[in-house]
Scaffold this active site. Structure first.
Site, mmCIF file in Angstrom:
data_model
loop_
_atom_site.group_PDB
_atom_site.id
_atom_site.type_symbol
_atom_site.label_atom_id
_atom_site.label_comp_id
_atom_site.label_asym_id
_atom_site.label_seq_id
_atom_site.Cartn_x
_atom_site.Cartn_y
_atom_site.Cartn_z
ATOM 1 N N ALA A 10 0.825 -1.216 0.000
ATOM 2 C CA ALA A 10 0.000 0.000 0.000
ATOM 3 C C ALA A 10 0.864 1.273 0.000
ATOM 4 C CB ALA A 10 -0.925 0.001 1.215
ATOM 5 N N SER A 11 2.129 1.157 0.342
ATOM 6 C CA SER A 11 2.999 2.343 0.456
ATOM 7 C C SER A 11 3.457 2.820 -0.929
ATOM 8 C CB SER A 11 4.213 1.991 1.322
ATOM 9 O OG SER A 11 5.311 2.821 1.003
ATOM 10 N N PRO A 12 3.142 4.066 -1.293
ATOM 11 C CA PRO A 12 3.549 4.561 -2.616
ATOM 12 C C PRO A 12 5.068 4.529 -2.849
ATOM 13 C CG PRO A 12 1.864 5.971 -1.678
ATOM 14 C CD PRO A 12 2.268 5.025 -0.593
#
Ligand code: GSH
Length: 218
Positions: A10-12
């Site tokens: 989920a972390s860009p």
């Protein structure tokens, strides 16, 4: 394994590194999830490696540790790239890419983090208007950068696109891109989304991020 990547889909910024690994065809990688909600990043073992406790963090088999997606992606091209296409050695081309990477670090990602943090971690029911204004300002700048060519640093796809698209695609969960207001930005996002590395390494985590945001915004 030649390297270990500590990440969360989920972390860009983690996705920027995952896309770079995919685009470079580095196969000997161990991916380790660091659950921020369970505070895995604040455990001693992780802090010893990265006192700034951020993901992505990379570790090579000789013990070399590096964090910050921009530092990692440039290192990966320098070390593992068969060509320098994603981060050309030509100093002017590289300088423009560096400027875009700093733009991601200094403008795009803070606009995202500043907006989502109160909602994801502090229990606020919606995004604050003053934070959303920073997202719009970031879109305005990016639209201007795209006047010169199809990609963020000219006519060829580079790390500038990979790093910025991880953030911009995530920002669309907050404010969708209006193609009448931002025609270049909308077309660029589509061009990025058509790339294999985006489909494999950005899309799944982006969908998780979207779901997470939807589950928190009242
Ligand atoms: N500029 C950094 C930003 C990294 C970052 O802030 N990552 C977030 C997750 S998206 C994180 O690790 N947050 C936990 C913390 O800062 O304690 C990069 O590009 O790697």
């Amino acid at each position: 394994m030649v390297l270990t990547l500590y990440k969360l889909n989920a972390s860009p910024p983690a996705r920027a590194v995952m896309m770079t690994i995919e685009a470079l065809g580095i196969s000997d990688v161990e991916f380790v999830d660091v659950n921020l909600l369970k505070k895995d990043h604040l455990k001693d073992e992780f802090l010893e490696m990265n006192p700034q406790h951020t993901i992505p963090t990379m570790k090579e088999e000789d013990g070399f540790v590096l964090w910050d997606s921009h530092a990692i992606t440039t290192y990966l091209v320098n070390k593992y790239g068969e060509t320098d296409d994603l981060y050309p050695a030509d100093i002017k081309k590289r300088a423009i890419i560096d400027q875009r990477l700093h733009f991601d670090s200094g403008i795009l990602f803070p606009a995202l983090r500043g907006s989502v943090e109160p909602v994801l971690f502090w229990g606020e029911p919606s995004f604050r208007p003053e934070n959303l204004a920073k997202v719009t300002a970031a879109y305005d700048f990016t639209e201007k950068f795209l006047q010169e060519g199809s990609w963020l640093a000219g006519d060829d796809i580079t790390l500038a696109d990979i790093c910025c698209v991880a953030t911009v695609s995530s920002l669309t969960a907050l404010i969708p891109i209006d193609e009448n207001k931002y025609p270049k930005l909308a077309a660029w996002l589509e061009r990025c989304a058509a790339k294999d590395f985006y489909k494999k390494q950005n899309l799944p985590g982006l969908q998780e991020f979207d779901q997470l945001i939807k589950s928190k915004v009242v």
